[in-house]
Motif scaffolding. Structure first.
Motif, PDB file in Angstrom:
ATOM      1  N   GLY A 216       5.654  72.870 -43.940  1.00 35.33           N
ATOM      2  CA  GLY A 216       6.460  74.085 -43.882  1.00 35.33           C
ATOM      3  C   GLY A 216       7.524  74.053 -42.806  1.00 35.33           C
ATOM      4  O   GLY A 216       7.862  75.096 -42.228  1.00 35.33           O
ATOM      5  N   ALA A 217       8.085  72.889 -42.532  1.00 37.64           N
ATOM      6  CA  ALA A 217       9.082  72.770 -41.462  1.00 37.64           C
ATOM      7  C   ALA A 217      10.412  73.388 -41.882  1.00 37.64           C
ATOM      8  O   ALA A 217      10.788  73.353 -43.060  1.00 37.64           O
ATOM      9  N   ILE A 218      11.099  73.958 -40.902  1.00 41.40           N
ATOM     10  CA  ILE A 218      12.425  74.519 -41.152  1.00 41.40           C
ATOM     11  C   ILE A 218      13.295  74.245 -39.930  1.00 41.40           C
ATOM     12  O   ILE A 218      12.824  74.293 -38.794  1.00 41.40           O
ATOM     13  N   SER A 219      14.561  73.928 -40.175  1.00 40.69           N
ATOM     14  CA  SER A 219      15.476  73.646 -39.068  1.00 40.69           C
ATOM     15  C   SER A 219      15.941  74.941 -38.426  1.00 40.69           C
ATOM     16  O   SER A 219      15.838  76.030 -39.017  1.00 40.69           O
ATOM     17  N   ALA A 220      16.473  74.830 -37.225  1.00 40.27           N
ATOM     18  CA  ALA A 220      16.991  76.005 -36.525  1.00 40.27           C
ATOM     19  C   ALA A 220      18.120  76.652 -37.327  1.00 40.27           C
ATOM     20  O   ALA A 220      18.196  77.888 -37.431  1.00 40.27           O
ATOM     21  N   GLU A 221      18.983  75.821 -37.922  1.00 38.12           N
ATOM     22  CA  GLU A 221      20.120  76.354 -38.693  1.00 38.12           C
ATOM     23  C   GLU A 221      19.654  77.146 -39.906  1.00 38.12           C
ATOM     24  O   GLU A 221      20.149  78.244 -40.179  1.00 38.12           O
ATOM     25  N   ARG A 222      18.677  76.580 -40.641  1.00 38.55           N
ATOM     26  CA  ARG A 222      18.169  77.277 -41.833  1.00 38.55           C
ATOM     27  C   ARG A 222      17.424  78.545 -41.437  1.00 38.55           C
ATOM     28  O   ARG A 222      17.524  79.575 -42.098  1.00 38.55           O
ATOM     29  N   ALA A 223      16.655  78.465 -40.357  1.00 44.28           N
ATOM     30  CA  ALA A 223      15.908  79.643 -39.903  1.00 44.28           C
ATOM     31  C   ALA A 223      16.866  80.775 -39.544  1.00 44.28           C
ATOM     32  O   ALA A 223      16.640  81.939 -39.905  1.00 44.28           O
ATOM     33  N   LEU A 224      17.953  80.441 -38.849  1.00 48.71           N
ATOM     34  CA  LEU A 224      18.938  81.460 -38.491  1.00 48.71           C
ATOM     35  C   LEU A 224      19.653  82.012 -39.719  1.00 48.71           C
ATOM     36  O   LEU A 224      19.939  83.205 -39.795  1.00 48.71           O
ATOM     37  N   THR A 229      13.265  85.553 -36.904  1.00 51.22           N
ATOM     38  CA  THR A 229      13.147  85.947 -35.504  1.00 51.22           C
ATOM     39  C   THR A 229      11.714  85.655 -35.078  1.00 51.22           C
ATOM     40  O   THR A 229      10.926  85.122 -35.849  1.00 51.22           O
ATOM     41  N   GLY A 230      11.379  86.005 -33.839  1.00 48.48           N
ATOM     42  CA  GLY A 230      10.000  85.902 -33.393  1.00 48.48           C
ATOM     43  C   GLY A 230       9.489  84.480 -33.276  1.00 48.48           C
ATOM     44  O   GLY A 230      10.259  83.525 -33.167  1.00 48.48           O
ATOM     45  N   PRO A 231       8.147  84.314 -33.311  1.00 53.37           N
ATOM     46  CA  PRO A 231       7.554  82.986 -33.130  1.00 53.37           C
ATOM     47  C   PRO A 231       8.039  81.961 -34.148  1.00 53.37           C
ATOM     48  O   PRO A 231       8.170  80.774 -33.815  1.00 53.37           O
ATOM     49  N   ASN A 232       8.314  82.388 -35.377  1.00 55.05           N
ATOM     50  CA  ASN A 232       8.750  81.445 -36.408  1.00 55.05           C
ATOM     51  C   ASN A 232      10.145  80.889 -36.125  1.00 55.05           C
ATOM     52  O   ASN A 232      10.442  79.739 -36.473  1.00 55.05           O
ATOM     53  N   LEU A 233      11.000  81.691 -35.502  1.00 53.89           N
ATOM     54  CA  LEU A 233      12.322  81.194 -35.107  1.00 53.89           C
ATOM     55  C   LEU A 233      12.212  80.341 -33.846  1.00 53.89           C
ATOM     56  O   LEU A 233      12.823  79.268 -33.758  1.00 53.89           O
ATOM     57  N   ARG A 234      11.432  80.804 -32.892  1.00 56.37           N
ATOM     58  CA  ARG A 234      11.293  80.062 -31.638  1.00 56.37           C
ATOM     59  C   ARG A 234      10.629  78.700 -31.867  1.00 56.37           C
ATOM     60  O   ARG A 234      10.942  77.729 -31.168  1.00 56.37           O
ATOM     61  N   ALA A 235       9.732  78.618 -32.856  1.00 64.68           N
ATOM     62  CA  ALA A 235       9.107  77.329 -33.175  1.00 64.68           C
ATOM     63  C   ALA A 235      10.127  76.325 -33.680  1.00 64.68           C
ATOM     64  O   ALA A 235       9.933  75.111 -33.566  1.00 64.68           O
ATOM     65  N   ALA A 236      11.241  76.829 -34.239  1.00 65.23           N
ATOM     66  CA  ALA A 236      12.302  75.951 -34.726  1.00 65.23           C
ATOM     67  C   ALA A 236      13.286  75.564 -33.616  1.00 65.23           C
ATOM     68  O   ALA A 236      14.262  74.851 -33.874  1.00 65.23           O
ATOM     69  N   GLY A 237      13.036  76.050 -32.405  1.00 67.18           N
ATOM     70  CA  GLY A 237      13.859  75.634 -31.270  1.00 67.18           C
ATOM     71  C   GLY A 237      14.885  76.636 -30.797  1.00 67.18           C
ATOM     72  O   GLY A 237      15.701  76.311 -29.933  1.00 67.18           O
ATOM     73  N   GLY A 261       9.518  75.924 -29.549  1.00 66.25           N
ATOM     74  CA  GLY A 261       9.109  74.656 -30.146  1.00 66.25           C
ATOM     75  C   GLY A 261      10.289  73.768 -30.461  1.00 66.25           C
ATOM     76  O   GLY A 261      11.411  73.999 -29.975  1.00 66.25           O
ATOM     77  N   THR A 262      10.063  72.762 -31.284  1.00 66.15           N
ATOM     78  CA  THR A 262      11.133  71.806 -31.620  1.00 66.15           C
ATOM     79  C   THR A 262      11.228  71.524 -33.114  1.00 66.15           C
ATOM     80  O   THR A 262      12.333  71.398 -33.645  1.00 66.15           O
ATOM     81  N   THR A 263      10.097  71.454 -33.811  1.00 71.89           N
ATOM     82  CA  THR A 263      10.115  70.974 -35.201  1.00 71.89           C
ATOM     83  C   THR A 263      10.168  72.085 -36.241  1.00 71.89           C
ATOM     84  O   THR A 263      10.548  71.847 -37.376  1.00 71.89           O
ATOM     85  N   ASP A 265       7.676  73.436 -37.672  1.00 68.34           N
ATOM     86  CA  ASP A 265       6.620  73.282 -38.676  1.00 68.34           C
ATOM     87  C   ASP A 265       5.423  74.166 -38.331  1.00 68.34           C
ATOM     88  O   ASP A 265       5.424  74.899 -37.342  1.00 68.34           O
ATOM     89  N   SER A 266       4.392  74.091 -39.162  1.00 66.56           N
ATOM     90  CA  SER A 266       3.219  74.946 -38.985  1.00 66.56           C
ATOM     91  C   SER A 266       2.533  74.690 -37.650  1.00 66.56           C
ATOM     92  O   SER A 266       2.037  75.622 -37.008  1.00 66.56           O
ATOM     93  N   TYR A 267       2.508  73.441 -37.224  1.00 64.62           N
ATOM     94  CA  TYR A 267       1.855  73.096 -35.963  1.00 64.62           C
ATOM     95  C   TYR A 267       2.586  73.718 -34.783  1.00 64.62           C
ATOM     96  O   TYR A 267       1.967  74.282 -33.870  1.00 64.62           O
ATOM     97  N   ASP A 268       3.905  73.655 -34.786  1.00 62.52           N
ATOM     98  CA  ASP A 268       4.674  74.255 -33.700  1.00 62.52           C
ATOM     99  C   ASP A 268       4.535  75.775 -33.691  1.00 62.52           C
ATOM    100  O   ASP A 268       4.515  76.404 -32.624  1.00 62.52           O
ATOM    101  N   ARG A 269       4.460  76.376 -34.868  1.00 68.85           N
ATOM    102  CA  ARG A 269       4.264  77.824 -34.914  1.00 68.85           C
ATOM    103  C   ARG A 269       2.921  78.199 -34.284  1.00 68.85           C
ATOM    104  O   ARG A 269       2.803  79.220 -33.594  1.00 68.85           O
ATOM    105  N   PHE A 270       1.908  77.381 -34.526  1.00 73.26           N
ATOM    106  CA  PHE A 270       0.592  77.573 -33.923  1.00 73.26           C
ATOM    107  C   PHE A 270       0.682  77.459 -32.396  1.00 73.26           C
ATOM    108  O   PHE A 270       0.166  78.304 -31.660  1.00 73.26           O
ATOM    109  N   LEU A 271       1.370  76.440 -31.913  1.00 74.89           N
ATOM    110  CA  LEU A 271       1.491  76.226 -30.475  1.00 74.89           C
ATOM    111  C   LEU A 271       2.263  77.359 -29.795  1.00 74.89           C
ATOM    112  O   LEU A 271       1.901  77.812 -28.695  1.00 74.89           O
ATOM    113  N   VAL A 272       3.329  77.809 -30.439  1.00 71.85           N
ATOM    114  CA  VAL A 272       4.149  78.868 -29.853  1.00 71.85           C
ATOM    115  C   VAL A 272       3.341  80.160 -29.722  1.00 71.85           C
ATOM    116  O   VAL A 272       3.371  80.829 -28.681  1.00 71.85           O
TER     117      VAL A 272
END
Length: 406
Positions: A216-224, A229-237, A261-263, A265-272
């Motif tokens: 479920g990875a998404i880039s910062a550009e696509r997320a924006l 917003t929130g943890p799902n955006l911050r996980a994308a960097g 986060g940086t990637t 993905d689901s793992y980064d969302r968990f970490l954030v």
């Protein structure tokens, strides 16, 4: 005998096809809420997905346009019911912005405590459910004990647990009791060790990492571009947090970091989300310390036209009786105006767009629900992945049905 490499030519217009249509939801165990995904799968590989909302049919925005302002607070509970107090505070802050009400510092700090407790309650559910969806139940059961303690704190403050209706225009209905503060102190003393152990169970767990990294990875550009917003955006960097970008409730008085986060993905969302729980614990500790220097009997602003008077005064004073009647019966006209106010909900920017024409109910009210925005990206996030990955991705986005259908 038919050669195995030969293909039988089907007649034109045949209903046979290469993919299978599968309904993921709208039953709750499949989708963590009453919403549906119509998947086309090739074996277990997802070819496409069509998301569907509208199974709850609550029409809160339209109901709100027929209610007095103070009666709208319980509707907001039902948006993200995993962190209802943040919804309540967001709405109350919106009305206060329209009316130009400034609340005392102590009210701000009490609100911060409640909102950060709600953020922890929400994040611990999301993170632990990710564990369940990858086959690990223990962490979920372990941290639920402390969600229960948070609910006990809510109950001590306002009498409710899940859907709290906590707070009033101008502050709180009642002051925090010594028991409430004692329970908060107990939470601050016990939960850090539990959170650390929970992270030890999953963060470097090889099975959990393989099930979540790259999913479920998404880039910062696509997320924006989607409006994340929130943890799902911050996980994308992307370093964006409403509490920092547009401080409210005196968040500028607190020292805290915004985990990024940086990637994506689901793992980064968990970490954030886990990192945010540590920051929330720190914020609550700071707020508890700041309360010590403020008058202990202040818990609302002086706004008699919008704040219910004490019941003992209603029984003995005519002015209090009049205010009580006007507020309860919705006979207080609200100033005309148009405002947008947002708070950092557990899932992201939770906004309220309010238009008042000077009447007793909103002329128009729109909720900006972060989950509704994430869900639009869900087909893109799971395309090409395995069916089991779709469940993990949904968990990591923390899709709450109450925020989808409003």
């Amino acid at each position: 005998m038919l050669d195995q490499k030969q293909h039988i030519k089907l007649p034109e217009g045949s209903i046979e096809k290469d993919t299978t249509t599968l309904n993921l939801g709208p039953t709750h165990p499949a989708t963590h809420g009453v919403f549906q995904n119509i998947l086309e799968i090739d074996g277990e590989r997802i070819v496409s997905a069509v998301p569907t909302v509208g199974y709850i049919h609550r029409a809160f925005e339209k109901i709100a346009e027929r209610r007095p302002y103070y009666q709208i607070t319980p509707l907001t509970d039902r948006l993200n019911y995993c962190s209802a107090p943040i919804n309540n505070m967001g709405w109350l802050l919106t009305v206060e912005k329209l009316l130009g009400i400034e609340v005392p510092k102590r009210v701000d700090y009490l609100r911060v405590i409640i909102m950060e407790l709600a953020r922890i309650a929400d994040h611990l559910i999301c993170s632990s459910v990710m564990g369940v969806d990858t086959g690990a139940l223990t962490g979920f059961v372990y941290v639920m004990t402390y969600r229960e303690l948070i609910y006990e704190i809510y109950e001590e403050i306002c009498g409710s647990r899940l859907t709290t209706n906590i707070g009033r225009i101008g502050g709180f209905e009642r002051n925090f009791t010594p028991t409430a503060f004692a329970k908060i102190e107990r939470f601050l003393a016990e939960y850090p060790a539990v959170l650390k152990e929970f992270e030890t169970l999953l963060t470097r767990n090889r099975i959990f990492m393989e099930r979540t990294q790259g999913v479920g990875a998404i880039s910062a550009e696509r997320a924006l571009s989607y409006g994340f917003t929130g943890p799902n955006l911050r996980a994308a960097g992307v370093d964006y947090d409403v509490r920092v970008a547009n401080p409210y409730s005196s968040y500028q008085d607190f020292d805290f970091s915004v985990p990024v986060g940086t990637t994506g993905d689901s793992y980064d969302r968990f970490l954030v989300r886990n990192a945010e729980m540590w920051e929330s614990i720190s914020i609550i500790r700071q707020a508890m310390e700041k309360l010590k220097s403020l008058p202990a009997d202040v818990y609302h602003a002086d706004v008699p036209a919008y704040y219910l008077p004490d019941k003992k005064d209603v029984y003995t004073k005519m002015e209090a009786l009049i205010y009580h009647f006007k507020i309860v019966m919705g006979e207080t006209d609200i100033l005309p105006g148009e405002v947008y106010n947002a708070v950092e909900g557990a899932n992201g920017e939770l906004g309220f767009y309010l238009i008042s024409d000077g009447g007793r109910s909103p002329y128009r009210l729109h909720f900006r629900r972060p989950c509704f925005i994430y869900y639009q990206a869900y087909p893109e996030l799971i395309k090409g992945s395995m069916l089991s990955d779709a469940i993990v991705c949904m968990s990591s986005l923390n899709l709450i049905a109450g925020e989808l259908d409003a």
